[in-house]
Motif scaffolding. Sequence first.
Motif, mmCIF file in Angstrom:
data_model
loop_
_atom_site.group_PDB
_atom_site.id
_atom_site.type_symbol
_atom_site.label_atom_id
_atom_site.label_comp_id
_atom_site.label_asym_id
_atom_site.label_seq_id
_atom_site.Cartn_x
_atom_site.Cartn_y
_atom_site.Cartn_z
ATOM 1 N N THR A 44 -19.243 12.595 -22.959
ATOM 2 C CA THR A 44 -20.017 13.403 -23.914
ATOM 3 C C THR A 44 -19.088 13.902 -25.035
ATOM 4 O OG1 THR A 44 -21.211 14.186 -21.958
ATOM 5 C CG2 THR A 44 -21.721 15.266 -24.046
ATOM 6 N N PRO A 45 -19.510 13.786 -26.311
ATOM 7 C CA PRO A 45 -18.656 14.273 -27.397
ATOM 8 C C PRO A 45 -18.327 15.757 -27.212
ATOM 9 C CG PRO A 45 -20.474 12.970 -28.269
ATOM 10 C CD PRO A 45 -20.741 13.143 -26.797
ATOM 11 N N GLY A 46 -17.059 16.117 -27.548
ATOM 12 C CA GLY A 46 -16.626 17.518 -27.426
ATOM 13 C C GLY A 46 -15.786 17.779 -26.186
ATOM 14 N N ILE A 47 -15.631 16.754 -25.314
ATOM 15 C CA ILE A 47 -14.789 16.938 -24.116
ATOM 16 C C ILE A 47 -13.410 16.332 -24.377
ATOM 17 C CG2 ILE A 47 -14.444 16.371 -21.677
ATOM 18 C CD1 ILE A 47 -17.426 16.279 -21.323
ATOM 19 N N GLU A 48 -12.385 17.144 -24.135
ATOM 20 C CA GLU A 48 -11.020 16.626 -24.275
ATOM 21 C C GLU A 48 -10.275 16.846 -22.957
ATOM 22 O OE1 GLU A 48 -6.860 17.392 -26.635
ATOM 23 O OE2 GLU A 48 -8.571 18.641 -27.140
ATOM 24 N N VAL A 49 -9.658 15.780 -22.454
ATOM 25 C CA VAL A 49 -8.915 15.854 -21.187
ATOM 26 C C VAL A 49 -7.425 15.719 -21.485
ATOM 27 C CG1 VAL A 49 -8.533 14.751 -18.939
ATOM 28 C CG2 VAL A 49 -10.831 14.794 -19.926
ATOM 29 N N ARG A 50 -6.639 16.682 -20.995
ATOM 30 C CA ARG A 50 -5.179 16.586 -21.158
ATOM 31 C C ARG A 50 -4.527 16.600 -19.785
ATOM 32 N NH1 ARG A 50 -4.260 21.431 -25.423
ATOM 33 N NH2 ARG A 50 -5.777 20.749 -26.964
ATOM 34 N N SER A 51 -3.661 15.641 -19.557
ATOM 35 C CA SER A 51 -2.963 15.566 -18.270
ATOM 36 C C SER A 51 -1.902 16.673 -18.175
ATOM 37 C CB SER A 51 -2.316 14.183 -18.181
ATOM 38 O OG SER A 51 -1.644 14.053 -16.992
ATOM 39 N N ILE A 52 -1.732 17.267 -17.001
ATOM 40 C CA ILE A 52 -0.704 18.301 -16.808
ATOM 41 C C ILE A 52 0.455 17.680 -16.027
ATOM 42 C CG2 ILE A 52 -0.168 20.563 -15.805
ATOM 43 C CD1 ILE A 52 -3.135 21.232 -15.902
ATOM 44 N N PRO A 53 1.650 17.650 -16.630
ATOM 45 C CA PRO A 53 2.792 17.125 -15.859
ATOM 46 C C PRO A 53 3.063 18.070 -14.687
ATOM 47 C CG PRO A 53 3.385 17.525 -18.180
ATOM 48 C CD PRO A 53 2.040 18.149 -17.942
ATOM 49 N N SER A 54 3.317 17.528 -13.506
ATOM 50 C CA SER A 54 3.528 18.409 -12.349
ATOM 51 C C SER A 54 4.374 17.704 -11.315
ATOM 52 C CB SER A 54 2.182 18.771 -11.716
ATOM 53 O OG SER A 54 1.696 17.663 -11.002
ATOM 54 N N LEU A 55 4.725 18.447 -10.300
ATOM 55 C CA LEU A 55 5.493 17.889 -9.194
ATOM 56 C C LEU A 55 4.785 16.668 -8.600
ATOM 57 C CD1 LEU A 55 7.745 18.521 -6.923
ATOM 58 C CD2 LEU A 55 5.789 19.440 -5.691
ATOM 59 N N ILE A 56 3.457 16.798 -8.416
ATOM 60 C CA ILE A 56 2.743 15.654 -7.829
ATOM 61 C C ILE A 56 2.416 14.622 -8.908
ATOM 62 C CG2 ILE A 56 1.833 16.815 -5.799
ATOM 63 C CD1 ILE A 56 -0.819 17.080 -7.300
ATOM 64 N N GLY A 57 2.440 15.061 -10.183
ATOM 65 C CA GLY A 57 2.452 14.222 -11.376
ATOM 66 C C GLY A 57 1.538 13.009 -11.406
ATOM 67 N N HIS A 58 1.867 12.085 -12.278
ATOM 68 C CA HIS A 58 1.210 10.789 -12.355
ATOM 69 C C HIS A 58 -0.301 10.869 -12.574
ATOM 70 C CE1 HIS A 58 5.040 9.053 -11.230
ATOM 71 N NE2 HIS A 58 5.144 10.128 -10.495
ATOM 72 N N GLY A 59 -0.712 11.817 -13.420
ATOM 73 C CA GLY A 59 -2.122 11.859 -13.827
ATOM 74 C C GLY A 59 -3.027 12.559 -12.847
ATOM 75 N N TRP A 65 0.801 -1.224 0.000
ATOM 76 C CA TRP A 65 0.000 0.000 0.000
ATOM 77 C C TRP A 65 0.846 1.293 0.000
ATOM 78 C CZ3 TRP A 65 -4.128 2.195 -1.532
ATOM 79 C CH2 TRP A 65 -4.527 3.418 -0.986
ATOM 80 N N PRO A 66 1.904 1.425 0.860
ATOM 81 C CA PRO A 66 2.667 2.688 0.850
ATOM 82 C C PRO A 66 3.206 3.016 -0.544
ATOM 83 C CG PRO A 66 3.287 1.366 2.743
ATOM 84 C CD PRO A 66 2.405 0.500 1.898
ATOM 85 N N THR A 67 3.638 1.999 -1.293
ATOM 86 C CA THR A 67 4.150 2.260 -2.644
ATOM 87 C C THR A 67 2.992 2.581 -3.568
ATOM 88 O OG1 THR A 67 5.755 0.561 -2.137
ATOM 89 C CG2 THR A 67 5.690 1.300 -4.419
ATOM 90 N N LEU A 68 1.895 1.838 -3.443
ATOM 91 C CA LEU A 68 0.728 2.073 -4.301
ATOM 92 C C LEU A 68 0.145 3.476 -4.076
ATOM 93 C CD1 LEU A 68 -1.836 -0.755 -4.874
ATOM 94 C CD2 LEU A 68 -2.604 1.579 -4.804
ATOM 95 N N ALA A 69 0.196 3.916 -2.804
ATOM 96 C CA ALA A 69 -0.392 5.216 -2.466
ATOM 97 C C ALA A 69 0.629 6.348 -2.562
ATOM 98 C CB ALA A 69 -0.960 5.175 -1.047
ATOM 99 N N ARG A 70 1.815 6.043 -3.073
ATOM 100 C CA ARG A 70 2.927 7.016 -3.118
ATOM 101 C C ARG A 70 2.521 8.335 -3.774
ATOM 102 N NH1 ARG A 70 6.125 10.393 -3.965
ATOM 103 N NH2 ARG A 70 8.266 10.322 -4.654
ATOM 104 N N HIS A 71 1.713 8.264 -4.848
ATOM 105 C CA HIS A 71 1.420 9.477 -5.604
ATOM 106 C C HIS A 71 0.051 10.096 -5.294
ATOM 107 C CE1 HIS A 71 5.177 9.217 -7.606
ATOM 108 N NE2 HIS A 71 4.919 7.992 -8.000
ATOM 109 N N GLY A 72 -0.569 9.678 -4.213
ATOM 110 C CA GLY A 72 -1.758 10.373 -3.736
ATOM 111 C C GLY A 72 -3.065 9.896 -4.347
#
Length: 383
Positions: free
Chosen positions: A197-212, A28-35
């Motif tokens: 719903t058509p017309g929605i686009e999601v883009r991930s932002i790379p960040s310090l907390i990262g990982h999606g 779990w600690p490794t799995l939960a590493r990124h929040g």
Amino acid sequence: MDFTWSREDTEFRSRVRGVLSRELPTNWPTLARHGPGSRQQTEFCLEFCPKLAEAGLLVPHWPREWGGAERPVWEHFILGEEMWAAGEPRGAQYMNVNWIGPVLMQFGSDAQKQRYIPQMAAGKAIWCQGFSEPNAGSDLASLKTRADREGDEYVINGQKIWTSYAGMADQCFLLARVSGAGEGKSAIAIFIVPMTTPGIEVRSIPSLIGHGDIHEVFFTDVHIPVSARLGEVGQGWKIISAALANERVGIPRYQLATIILDEMVGLLKTRGQFGDPVIRLRAAQAAASCEAARILVYHVVDAKSRGQILGADANVARLAVIGADHAVSDFGMDFLADCYSGAGHVSFMSHHERAIVTGIAAGAAEIQLNIVAQRYLNLPREA
Ligand SMILES: Cc1cc2nc3c(=O)[nH]c(=O)nc-3n(C[C@H](O)[C@H](O)[C@H](O)COP(=O)(O)OP(=O)(O)OC[C@H]3O[C@@H](n4cnc5c(N)ncnc54)[C@H](O)[C@@H]3O)c2cc1C
């Protein structure tokens, strides 16, 4: 005044700890590493929350009609403390439990309630919160995403940013400005938008907390039925203000900070460094910050349990929670710096990364200070 927990509360806490020790995997600690917003933790919460629901520990404070047991406010809060102490295995679903579900119960149409609440109570729904925009964060009322009415539909156009959980969400709790309804807060309405719903686009932002964890969400001619609006057009601001007041004390991060601090002190003792008076002083200050945060949050929960209206006390408590997180994180960085490089110490690094953003997400700390200055200390707006 009696500050001790009742027997029922203590038993309830033990029950929650029992479920956590049975259900959390050894890695779990490794799995939960990124929040809570990471893909791994989101996938895990879809296995874990149905088990919590089955044990009656997902929404015990909700009305029976919606799968709850009408348990006291304090039980719900103890549940939150234990979940956050464990790194929040409910992932995004803590929002459903704390405020999205209750908001739907209060303001949703019958069809909306029937469609969304049972899924939440079963632990199977991931929602994201589409509030912030590139030029509307602290000043949320200036948001520009538009909802144009066309017959029985609204057409949504605009952009959201920093949206947690959007990469795996089923629905977005979206704030948009209804065209033709004026300029200010009164034109803001809430929409429940399925993320497919058509017309929605999601883009991930790379960040310090990262990982999606955080995303940009673009809405281009997104058609949704009028029935997807939650409440009336003029009600949106009032609804989210009440919801955010709950969010402010719904994340008791001091519980995790206290555990991390204890681990740090343990490690410093093992290394023979805890005799240093400066280290001892700083450890005591960090411990005092955690306890201050706990007591201030309890004060707010107590008011809520008595049905009293929450004022700026919730903002004071949130500032204390941020301060506690920072005090512990700074202590670790100053005296255990080697734990934060290379493979490092998983829990310390994870706590540190989340502590950096704790004073930004859910409203910047400086804005909380403004509110406390004006509404709690009655200071003038302008110097
Ligand atoms: C990890 C993370 C997750 C998030 N998740 C979500 C989410 O799921 N959904 C969502 O809608 N949003 C989310 N947010 C966005 C968050 O709510 C905003 O970042 C926050 O409200 C601040 O807005 P901003 O980033 O636009 O900064 P700004 O409002 O531009 O502020 C920038 C700086 O200026 C200061 N400042 C601004 N105005 C004032 C003022 N009046 N007085 C004093 N200082 C001021 C602020 O304190 C801040 O330090 C998330 C943010 C983070 C970091």
